[in-house]
Design an enzyme around this catalytic site. Structure first.
Site, short mmCIF file in Angstrom:
data_model
loop_
_atom_site.label_atom_id
_atom_site.label_comp_id
_atom_site.label_asym_id
_atom_site.label_seq_id
_atom_site.Cartn_x
_atom_site.Cartn_y
_atom_site.Cartn_z
CG ASP A 74 -44.05 88.14 -15.39
OD1 ASP A 74 -43.30 87.80 -14.46
OD2 ASP A 74 -43.77 89.06 -16.19
CE1 TYR A 111 -42.82 95.09 -16.91
CE2 TYR A 111 -44.30 93.40 -16.08
CZ TYR A 111 -43.16 93.77 -16.80
OH TYR A 111 -42.39 92.80 -17.39
CE LYS A 169 -40.52 90.35 -15.25
NZ LYS A 169 -41.98 90.54 -15.23
#
Length: 231
Positions: free
Chosen positions: A52, A57, A83
């Site tokens: 994930d 990030y 995401k």
């Protein structure tokens, strides 16, 4: 080695323990490309197949590193989730020598919330480019809810409800992705979005563990009582 479990009725088989790739984006401190690769090699060797990540990030760094590590593997060896909800834009004034959003990243970008149809489609396409992969299995709506947005929650929630979910459902219906869900820090928003449409999974960060189990009080019961239980 870890047992695999199926996510709802998606057909996706994922290891019971997944790899969260925030650290690959230099969360709080920088790591080298070699260290990132060695960490992912160890995860793969242990039997983990679920990875994930998110544009957030490291402002794209995590996705780049993860894609580099997975690209040479057969697609059947891994399931990848990333995401949507933020768009990265170039920032020529970015101070890459200091922490930004908690990441010590050299990536000269900034992020902006966007949960609209167009924003989610763009985020998905941008992630494919950063990952350098032809397929993403799971899309999670990142940081929707009061916990992140406070007084602006109604504005961003309406974006998701009125058009953003349509993008997710469209991608899933076309077989471009296999599952949709949320990646959030609160149970309330997970319960609330069930009124928008069908979600396959929820990533609940830090709110269900050996030490914190309040999520069992309402969230687990509500999910278990839906027509399509989530796992």
């Amino acid at each position: 080695m870890f047992k695999n479990r199926q996510i709802g009725d998606t057909g996706l088989e994922v290891s019971e323990l997944g790899f969260g790739a925030a650290s690959l984006g230099n969360l709080y401190k920088a790591i080298s490309d070699n260290e990132a690769q060695e960490t992912l090699d160890a995860a793969k060797a242990s039997g983990i197949n679920l990875y994930d990540t998110a544009p957030r990030y490291g402002l794209g760094l995590s996705e780049r590193r993860l894609g580099d590590a997975l690209r040479t593997l057969p697609k059947s060896d891994y399931v990848i989730s990333t995401k949507v909800g933020r768009i990265l834009t170039p920032d020529h004034k970015a101070n890459v020598k200091e922490l930004r959003y908690g990441f010590d990243t050299p990536m000269p970008f900034d992020s902006h919330y966007d949960y609209t149809y167009d924003g989610i489609m763009r985020s998905f396409e941008d992630s494919l480019q950063r990952l350098g992969l032809a397929q993403i299995d799971i899309l999670l709506v990142h940081d929707i809810g009061v916990d992140t947005h406070g007084e602006q929650d109604p504005y961003y929630y309406q974006q998701l409800a009125s058009s953003g979910y349509k993008a997710l459902d469209e991608l899933r219906s076309q077989g471009v992705i296999k599952a949709v869900g949320l990646g959030v820090n609160e149970t309330e928003i997970c319960e609330r979005v069930m009124g928008i449409g069908q979600f396959d999974c929820f990533l609940l960060a830090g709110r269900y563990s050996l030490l914190e189990q309040d999520a069992l009080d309402t969230f687990y019961l509500n999910v278990s009582n839906t027509e399509h239980p989530l796992y």
